[in-house]
Design a protein around this motif. Structure first.
Motif, short mmCIF file in Angstrom:
data_model
loop_
_atom_site.label_atom_id
_atom_site.label_comp_id
_atom_site.label_asym_id
_atom_site.label_seq_id
_atom_site.Cartn_x
_atom_site.Cartn_y
_atom_site.Cartn_z
N LEU A 1 -1.80 26.86 1.88
CA LEU A 1 -0.58 26.25 2.39
C LEU A 1 -0.81 24.75 2.64
CD1 LEU A 1 0.37 28.99 5.02
CD2 LEU A 1 1.19 28.80 2.65
N VAL A 2 0.20 23.93 2.37
CA VAL A 2 0.05 22.50 2.57
C VAL A 2 0.34 22.16 4.03
CG1 VAL A 2 0.71 20.21 1.72
CG2 VAL A 2 0.82 22.18 0.20
N GLU A 3 -0.56 22.64 4.91
CA GLU A 3 -0.38 22.45 6.35
C GLU A 3 -1.67 22.02 7.03
OE1 GLU A 3 2.03 25.38 8.41
OE2 GLU A 3 2.62 26.27 6.50
N VAL A 4 -2.70 22.84 6.94
CA VAL A 4 -4.00 22.53 7.54
C VAL A 4 -5.02 22.39 6.42
CG1 VAL A 4 -5.86 23.37 9.03
CG2 VAL A 4 -3.48 23.79 9.67
N PRO A 5 -5.70 21.26 6.31
CA PRO A 5 -5.69 20.09 7.20
C PRO A 5 -4.72 19.00 6.77
CG PRO A 5 -7.44 19.85 5.61
CD PRO A 5 -6.76 21.16 5.30
N CYS A 6 -3.81 19.33 5.87
CA CYS A 6 -3.02 18.31 5.17
C CYS A 6 -2.19 17.43 6.08
CB CYS A 6 -2.11 19.00 4.15
SG CYS A 6 -2.93 20.31 3.22
N ILE A 7 -1.53 18.00 7.07
CA ILE A 7 -0.62 17.22 7.91
C ILE A 7 -1.38 16.17 8.72
CG2 ILE A 7 0.96 17.34 9.86
CD1 ILE A 7 1.88 20.08 8.73
N LYS A 8 -2.43 16.57 9.39
CA LYS A 8 -3.22 15.59 10.16
C LYS A 8 -3.96 14.64 9.23
CE LYS A 8 -3.74 18.64 14.15
NZ LYS A 8 -3.16 19.86 13.57
N ARG A 9 -4.29 15.11 8.04
CA ARG A 9 -4.95 14.24 7.07
C ARG A 9 -4.00 13.13 6.63
NH1 ARG A 9 -8.21 17.49 2.75
NH2 ARG A 9 -9.67 17.68 4.50
N ASN A 10 -2.71 13.41 6.57
CA ASN A 10 -1.74 12.35 6.29
C ASN A 10 -1.81 11.28 7.36
OD1 ASN A 10 0.93 12.81 4.19
ND2 ASN A 10 -0.54 14.49 4.38
N GLY A 11 -1.93 11.71 8.63
CA GLY A 11 -2.07 10.74 9.71
C GLY A 11 -3.32 9.90 9.56
N GLY A 12 -4.42 10.54 9.21
CA GLY A 12 -5.67 9.82 9.01
C GLY A 12 -5.58 8.83 7.86
N ALA A 13 -4.89 9.24 6.79
CA ALA A 13 -4.74 8.35 5.64
C ALA A 13 -3.87 7.15 5.97
CB ALA A 13 -4.15 9.13 4.46
N ALA A 14 -2.85 7.35 6.82
CA ALA A 14 -2.02 6.23 7.24
C ALA A 14 -2.86 5.20 8.00
CB ALA A 14 -0.87 6.72 8.11
N ALA A 15 -3.75 5.69 8.84
CA ALA A 15 -4.64 4.78 9.58
C ALA A 15 -5.57 4.04 8.63
CB ALA A 15 -5.45 5.57 10.62
N GLN A 16 -6.08 4.74 7.62
CA GLN A 16 -6.94 4.10 6.63
C GLN A 16 -6.18 3.01 5.87
OE1 GLN A 16 -10.04 4.13 5.88
NE2 GLN A 16 -10.97 6.05 6.55
N ALA A 17 -4.90 3.28 5.56
CA ALA A 17 -4.10 2.29 4.84
C ALA A 17 -3.93 1.02 5.65
CB ALA A 17 -2.73 2.89 4.50
N LEU A 18 -3.65 1.18 6.94
CA LEU A 18 -3.46 0.01 7.79
C LEU A 18 -4.78 -0.73 8.01
CD1 LEU A 18 -0.91 1.50 10.31
CD2 LEU A 18 -0.49 -0.34 8.67
N LEU A 19 -5.88 0.00 8.07
CA LEU A 19 -7.19 -0.64 8.18
C LEU A 19 -7.44 -1.52 6.96
CD1 LEU A 19 -10.11 -1.08 9.17
CD2 LEU A 19 -10.69 1.10 8.07
N ALA A 20 -7.21 -0.97 5.77
CA ALA A 20 -7.44 -1.73 4.54
C ALA A 20 -6.53 -2.94 4.46
CB ALA A 20 -7.24 -0.83 3.33
N ALA A 21 -5.28 -2.77 4.88
CA ALA A 21 -4.34 -3.89 4.87
C ALA A 21 -4.80 -4.99 5.83
CB ALA A 21 -2.94 -3.40 5.23
N GLU A 22 -5.23 -4.58 7.00
CA GLU A 22 -5.72 -5.54 8.00
C GLU A 22 -6.92 -6.34 7.47
OE1 GLU A 22 -5.95 -6.80 12.34
OE2 GLU A 22 -4.41 -5.78 11.18
N LEU A 23 -7.85 -5.63 6.87
CA LEU A 23 -9.03 -6.30 6.32
C LEU A 23 -8.65 -7.28 5.22
CD1 LEU A 23 -11.51 -3.27 6.05
CD2 LEU A 23 -11.51 -5.07 7.78
N ALA A 24 -7.78 -6.85 4.31
CA ALA A 24 -7.38 -7.71 3.20
C ALA A 24 -6.63 -8.95 3.69
CB ALA A 24 -6.51 -6.93 2.21
N LEU A 25 -5.72 -8.76 4.64
CA LEU A 25 -4.96 -9.89 5.17
C LEU A 25 -5.84 -10.86 5.95
CD1 LEU A 25 -1.75 -7.99 6.30
CD2 LEU A 25 -1.87 -9.76 4.53
N ALA A 26 -6.98 -10.37 6.44
CA ALA A 26 -7.93 -11.25 7.14
C ALA A 26 -8.80 -12.04 6.18
CB ALA A 26 -8.81 -10.41 8.08
#
Length: 298
Positions: free
Chosen positions: A219-244
């Motif tokens: 089922l697309v539930e565990v660990p998928c849902i929380k993994r989406n949250g983790g991936a969002a954090a990774q995206a913002l981390l990469a964006a922050e690094l690049a913009l710096a």
């Protein structure tokens, strides 16, 4: 050549030579490819963004999944921020992005309407990031639509050079790709250069390379849902690094190619079969047995 791979670097270089933001170049390119006016392309993006916002709103109601396995995590995270003494470790932007990303995942698990961005299993990452940025940076509708054009074209490159499927490449190809799309879009919409967009994409894959796809009970539930949250954090981390001004030693195209190579080498047990990873833990197996036993008696 028909079999020639699409190159993100080529698009970045062309936008740089023309001295225009990446979204300007990609909107023109998309308009030509789709044989639509630029306004029509942006209207399609706006329609998708509307569905994303509705998906987040539905998920934030705390709706449970049909299996009963998940639901309510996004609402709980948002509610926790209102409590006195709550330690908001992530900060407002990342906290919202994570909550929104999980909300879309919970909407999906409850059979609500979503935008596959790029897939249903990774549907929360891009909305989570973009809608959090909209809230905290007061982004206008056109900026959001242009950001989605950038994200979609990054996804096109990934699909052409590698895969967006967890069954083909593991979750690095789903949540990883969603995070790369979100990171690139975030850099562009916040005023980053085309080159910085490429660095953000590359850094996401460097940080998420090898991520397996291991849904409990399939089922697309565990660990998928929380993994989406983790991936969002990774995206913002990469964006922050690049913009710096931080750069990736490995270019984006090569990072995508590396993701494909890793995905090709992952065993089938770690690619959406529920035969490995977290899906084979004692707790997961016991829950799956009880769930399917109950389902067979209906």
């Amino acid at each position: 050549m028909i079999n020639e791979k699409i190159s993100l670097k080529t698009w970045i270089d062309e936008a740089t030579v023309r001295q225009v933001p990446l979204h300007t170049y990609l909107l023109e390119r998309s308009s030509e490819e789709l044989e639509l006016s630029a306004d029509a392309v942006l209207e399609q993006m706006a329609a998708m963004l509307q569905v994303m916002e509705e998906s987040v709103a539905f998920g934030l109601t705390g709706v449970p999944s049909h299996s009963g396995l998940t639901g309510g995590a996004a609402k709980k995270l948002q509610a926790a921020r209102q409590e006195a003494g709550y330690k908001n470790i992530l900060g407002g932007v990342v906290n919202d992005a994570v909550a929104y990303a999980m909300a879309v995942g919970e909407c999906n698990a409850a059979m609500g309407r979503i935008v596959a961005a790029p897939t249903a299993g990774a549907s929360g990452v891009l909305p989570g990031v973009l809608l959090a940025l909209k809230k905290h940076y007061a982004l206008e509708p056109q900026q959001m639509a242009e950001a989605l054009v950038v994200a979609g074209n990054i996804g096109l490159v990934i699909a052409n050079r590698a895969s967006l499927s967890g069954a083909m490449g593991g979750c690095q190809a789903e949540c990883g790709s969603g995070a790369a799309m979100a990171a690139g879009a975030a850099v562009d919409v916040l005023g980053g250069t085309p080159e910085q967009v490429g660095h953000a994409v590359a850094m996401v894959f460097k940080n998420m390379l090898g991520l397996v796809c291991d849904p409990v009970a399939g089922l697309v539930e565990v660990p998928c849902i929380k993994r989406n949250g983790g991936a969002a954090a990774q995206a913002l981390l990469a964006a922050e690094l690049a913009l710096a001004g931080i750069t990736s030693f490995i270019p984006a195209d090569e990072a995508i190619d590396a993701m494909k190579a890793v995905g090709d080498r992952l065993p089938c047990t770690l690619k959406e079969t529920a035969e490995g990873g977290l899906a084979q833990t004692t707790t997961a197996l016991a829950w799956a047995k009880a769930y399917f036993d109950a389902d067979s008696k209906k």
